[in-house]
Design a protein around this motif. Structure first.
Motif, PDB file in Angstrom:
ATOM      1  N   SER A 213       0.910  -1.086  -0.009  1.00  0.00           N
ATOM      2  CA  SER A 213      -0.090  -0.038  -0.068  1.00  0.00           C
ATOM      3  C   SER A 213       0.705   1.083   0.061  1.00  0.00           C
ATOM      4  N   GLY A 214       2.031   1.195   0.734  1.00  0.00           N
ATOM      5  CA  GLY A 214       2.783   2.209   0.790  1.00  0.00           C
ATOM      6  C   GLY A 214       2.056   3.260   1.781  1.00  0.00           C
ATOM      7  N   GLU A 215       1.204   2.970   2.475  1.00  0.00           N
ATOM      8  CA  GLU A 215       0.542   3.754   3.675  1.00  0.00           C
ATOM      9  C   GLU A 215       1.443   3.908   4.580  1.00  0.00           C
ATOM     10  N   ALA A 216       1.166   5.047   5.639  1.00  0.00           N
ATOM     11  CA  ALA A 216       1.746   5.497   6.886  1.00  0.00           C
ATOM     12  C   ALA A 216       1.634   4.402   7.604  1.00  0.00           C
ATOM     13  N   GLN A 217       2.818   4.092   8.554  1.00  0.00           N
ATOM     14  CA  GLN A 217       2.876   2.931   9.616  1.00  0.00           C
ATOM     15  C   GLN A 217       1.870   3.218  10.246  1.00  0.00           C
ATOM     16  N   VAL A 218       1.245   4.248  10.774  1.00  0.00           N
ATOM     17  CA  VAL A 218       0.112   4.305  11.773  1.00  0.00           C
ATOM     18  C   VAL A 218      -0.989   3.956  11.018  1.00  0.00           C
ATOM     19  N   SER A 219      -1.491   4.195   9.765  1.00  0.00           N
ATOM     20  CA  SER A 219      -2.414   3.724   8.956  1.00  0.00           C
ATOM     21  C   SER A 219      -2.456   2.165   8.965  1.00  0.00           C
ATOM     22  N   VAL A 220      -1.355   1.517   8.641  1.00  0.00           N
ATOM     23  CA  VAL A 220      -1.332   0.265   8.367  1.00  0.00           C
ATOM     24  C   VAL A 220      -1.458  -0.314   9.928  1.00  0.00           C
ATOM     25  N   GLY A 221      -0.856   0.107  10.773  1.00  0.00           N
ATOM     26  CA  GLY A 221      -1.221  -0.325  12.341  1.00  0.00           C
ATOM     27  C   GLY A 221      -2.718  -0.261  12.788  1.00  0.00           C
ATOM     28  N   GLY A 222      -3.226   0.743  12.419  1.00  0.00           N
ATOM     29  CA  GLY A 222      -4.684   1.048  12.514  1.00  0.00           C
ATOM     30  C   GLY A 222      -5.488  -0.146  11.966  1.00  0.00           C
ATOM     31  N   ALA A 223      -4.954  -0.839  10.925  1.00  0.00           N
ATOM     32  CA  ALA A 223      -5.891  -1.567   9.987  1.00  0.00           C
ATOM     33  C   ALA A 223      -5.801  -3.080  10.777  1.00  0.00           C
ATOM     34  N   PHE A 224      -4.680  -3.258  11.363  1.00  0.00           N
ATOM     35  CA  PHE A 224      -4.272  -4.607  12.126  1.00  0.00           C
ATOM     36  C   PHE A 224      -4.455  -4.518  13.516  1.00  0.00           C
ATOM     37  N   GLY A 225      -4.725  -3.539  14.083  1.00  0.00           N
ATOM     38  CA  GLY A 225      -4.961  -3.337  15.522  1.00  0.00           C
ATOM     39  C   GLY A 225      -3.407  -3.408  16.301  1.00  0.00           C
ATOM     40  N   VAL A 226      -2.397  -2.895  15.732  1.00  0.00           N
ATOM     41  CA  VAL A 226      -1.126  -2.848  16.256  1.00  0.00           C
ATOM     42  C   VAL A 226      -0.751  -1.198  16.062  1.00  0.00           C
ATOM     43  N   GLY A 227       0.221  -0.784  17.100  1.00  0.00           N
ATOM     44  CA  GLY A 227       0.892   0.462  17.053  1.00  0.00           C
ATOM     45  C   GLY A 227       1.958   0.652  15.823  1.00  0.00           C
ATOM     46  N   GLN A 228       2.200   2.082  15.818  1.00  0.00           N
ATOM     47  CA  GLN A 228       3.057   2.319  14.745  1.00  0.00           C
ATOM     48  C   GLN A 228       4.483   1.636  14.963  1.00  0.00           C
ATOM     49  N   SER A 229       4.885   1.491  16.161  1.00  0.00           N
ATOM     50  CA  SER A 229       6.305   0.992  16.355  1.00  0.00           C
ATOM     51  C   SER A 229       6.173  -0.568  16.106  1.00  0.00           C
ATOM     52  N   THR A 230       5.190  -1.160  16.227  1.00  0.00           N
ATOM     53  CA  THR A 230       5.069  -2.572  15.997  1.00  0.00           C
ATOM     54  C   THR A 230       5.243  -2.895  14.328  1.00  0.00           C
ATOM     55  N   VAL A 231       4.589  -1.896  13.844  1.00  0.00           N
ATOM     56  CA  VAL A 231       4.604  -2.068  12.224  1.00  0.00           C
ATOM     57  C   VAL A 231       5.955  -1.863  11.557  1.00  0.00           C
ATOM     58  N   SER A 232       6.455  -0.887  12.262  1.00  0.00           N
ATOM     59  CA  SER A 232       8.063  -0.538  12.043  1.00  0.00           C
ATOM     60  C   SER A 232       8.901  -1.726  12.145  1.00  0.00           C
ATOM     61  N   GLN A 233       8.720  -2.333  13.381  1.00  0.00           N
ATOM     62  CA  GLN A 233       9.525  -3.385  13.857  1.00  0.00           C
ATOM     63  C   GLN A 233       9.453  -4.627  13.182  1.00  0.00           C
ATOM     64  N   VAL A 234       8.227  -5.168  12.857  1.00  0.00           N
ATOM     65  CA  VAL A 234       7.559  -6.269  12.069  1.00  0.00           C
ATOM     66  C   VAL A 234       8.241  -6.016  10.581  1.00  0.00           C
ATOM     67  N   THR A 235       7.872  -4.856   9.959  1.00  0.00           N
ATOM     68  CA  THR A 235       8.048  -4.826   8.740  1.00  0.00           C
ATOM     69  C   THR A 235       9.919  -4.860   8.568  1.00  0.00           C
ATOM     70  N   TRP A 236      10.554  -4.451   9.324  1.00  0.00           N
ATOM     71  CA  TRP A 236      12.108  -4.478   9.234  1.00  0.00           C
ATOM     72  C   TRP A 236      12.525  -5.751   9.425  1.00  0.00           C
ATOM     73  N   ARG A 237      11.988  -6.548  10.419  1.00  0.00           N
ATOM     74  CA  ARG A 237      12.257  -7.968  10.545  1.00  0.00           C
ATOM     75  C   ARG A 237      12.095  -8.981   9.392  1.00  0.00           C
ATOM     76  N   PHE A 238      10.802  -8.722   8.667  1.00  0.00           N
ATOM     77  CA  PHE A 238      10.497  -9.272   7.670  1.00  0.00           C
ATOM     78  C   PHE A 238      11.507  -9.086   6.487  1.00  0.00           C
ATOM     79  N   ILE A 239      11.976  -7.749   6.205  1.00  0.00           N
ATOM     80  CA  ILE A 239      12.725  -7.305   5.360  1.00  0.00           C
ATOM     81  C   ILE A 239      14.136  -8.075   5.508  1.00  0.00           C
ATOM     82  N   GLU A 240      14.704  -8.030   6.681  1.00  0.00           N
ATOM     83  CA  GLU A 240      15.888  -8.766   6.980  1.00  0.00           C
ATOM     84  C   GLU A 240      15.970 -10.229   6.496  1.00  0.00           C
ATOM     85  N   SER A 241      14.705 -10.886   6.996  1.00  0.00           N
ATOM     86  CA  SER A 241      14.675 -12.350   6.964  1.00  0.00           C
ATOM     87  C   SER A 241      14.492 -12.439   5.531  1.00  0.00           C
ATOM     88  N   MET A 242      13.838 -11.887   4.626  1.00  0.00           N
ATOM     89  CA  MET A 242      13.855 -12.225   3.432  1.00  0.00           C
ATOM     90  C   MET A 242      15.064 -11.888   2.564  1.00  0.00           C
TER      91      MET A 242
END
Length: 438
Positions: free
Chosen positions: A114-143
């Motif tokens: 989506s390219g949406e802001a981390q706050v918007s993505v977090g709101g869609a999943f019920g998590v905070g902005q910091s969680t989106v940031s941490q999860v996304t980077w862990r995923f990128i490192e692993s991939m």
């Protein structure tokens, strides 16, 4: 200026369990409830988030995450060892439940898609902005570490198959791929602003160069270099260029033209690139002959694959087409690479995209076409030989078709008219018009 070196990873040093044969990491204990029903919660919450959300469940899944559930499960299997949440430090949602691997992958892929802001993505999943940031980077490192096998230069046998497809579909013998480049636009804080990153259209950007095969699969990518460079300069700074110039790449079987000229392995690119023995660009200017026009037409069709691949990449993974707000330039190359890996995984898994995702405009809208004047004499000679060979093939086809027509319409075949079989051949050869040359 050399591309920025990424920061060293210290938290997962040399912990590749798939290589060392250690058992997989255990899943969280049952006493720690995991958020496994994330998809239905997400779909219920976001099904009316826009007019384009499909009603069908499987299509809605693709709408949000770009891949089928089967491909999604495969991606989860790649990163599971790195993303599995373990108490007490595992990531949790607002309800206090551990995030499943599937939900973490969904969060990261939604952020990239989506390219949406981390706050918007977090709101869609019920998590905070910091969680989106941490999860996304862990995923990128692993991939980046575990999915590299989906992006590599083909071995000899596979390359022969690719060349055969290019010749069968597009009529270019010994062609190995098409090259193009695009700008990833970003904003930078004032303290990091630099002319090195300011491109020809006064945007701060990072370059991405790709080489694709006949299926628009990425065979080679280069990123991390400032967008202020020219496309020809970017090519010459790449490892791919050095390998080709040293004879270590595009060094496979040499074919002979009808006139006995050697046609080595090569890729095609537009006029932004130099003409080299292993890089063919179109003929331009006045005095373009019939044989040159035939070459240009076939060249244009192949080159369009690279252009379309970049339009698809930036249309599917919208984080690359939107202006990135103050990204970490050390991490941005990894984000770009993982989007390229996901692009290839969709192709490798035989998955299909929902229609309408590709950018409707050019992948570099607003950028003027570049023109490189460098022409290698050996490259010129091979391009001429290639164009003559293509022209001879066409006229041989016309002659053969006419002979067959005469034979089928002779007294030996009084009741059979096969003209409709060959009309397509003759029309395609005789009525083809030279492409517009930029």
């Amino acid at each position: 200026m050399a591309p920025l070196k990424k920061l060293k990873k210290t938290k997962r040093k040399a912990k590749d369990f798939s290589k060392c044969g250690k058992p997989s990491v255990p899943k969280p204990q049952e006493s720690q409830q995991t958020d496994n029903d994330w998809w239905y919660s997400f779909w219920h919450k976001n099904s009316d988030s826009g007019p384009g959300v499909p009603l069908d469940e499987d299509e809605a899944f693709k709408h949000f995450f770009r891949v089928s559930k089967t491909t999604f499960e495969y991606i989860c299997s790649i990163v599971r060892q790195d993303l599995v949440s373990r108490p007490p430090s595992g990531l949790i949602n607002i309800e206090g439940r551990l995030l499943s691997v599937e939900k973490q992958v969904a969060i990261a892929m939604r952020r990239l898609a989506s390219g949406e802001a981390q706050v918007s993505v977090g709101g869609a999943f019920g998590v905070g902005q910091s969680t989106v940031s941490q999860v996304t980077w862990r995923f990128i490192e692993s991939m980046e570490e575990r999915a590299r096998h989906h992006l590599s230069w083909p071995e000899t046998e596979r390359m022969e198959q690719i060349k055969s497809k290019f010749e069968t579909i597009f009529g270019l013998p010994n062609c190995c791929g098409a090259i193009d480049a695009t700008h990833i636009i970003m904003t930078l804080p004032a303290v990091e602003s630099s002319h090195d990153w300011c491109d020809q259209e006064s945007n701060y950007s990072m370059f991405l160069q790709v080489i694709v095969d006949h299926e628009m699969r990425f065979l080679d990518v280069v990123t991390g270099w400032p967008g202020s460079m020219t496309m020809s300069r970017l090519l010459k700074c790449s490892g791919f260029y050095k390998l080709c110039e040293s004879g270590s790449r595009l060094n496979g079987t040499v074919k002979l033209s009808a006139e006995g000229a050697e046609i080595r392995e090569y890729i095609v690119g537009d006029s932004a690139y130099p003409l080299l023995p292993w890089l063919m660009i179109p003929f331009v200017g006045k005095g373009v002959s019939a044989s040159m026009s035939v070459f240009n037409e076939k060249h244009k069709a192949v080159n369009l694959l690279a252009t379309s691949a970049l339009s698809q990449l930036k249309g599917v993974w919208r984080i690359l087409s939107k202006v990135m707000w103050r990204p970490d330039k050390h991490k941005l190359p990894s984000i770009i690479l993982v989007c390229c890996l996901l692009h290839n995984i969709i192709i490798d898994c035989g998955d299909s995209l929902l229609p309408g995702l590709m950018l409707s405009d050019h992948h570099d809208t607003g950028y003027k076409a570049q023109n490189c004047q460098q022409m290698d004499s050996n490259g010129q000679a091979m391009r001429v030989s290639l164009s003559r060979d293509l022209h001879l093939d066409i006229f041989d086809g016309i002659t053969l078709a006419n002979h067959l027509l005469l034979g089928f319409n002779s007294t030996n075949h009084p009741f059979v008219d096969h003209r409709d079989i060959f009309d397509g051949i003759i029309i395609s050869c005789m009525d083809s018009t030279p492409p517009t040359i930029f």
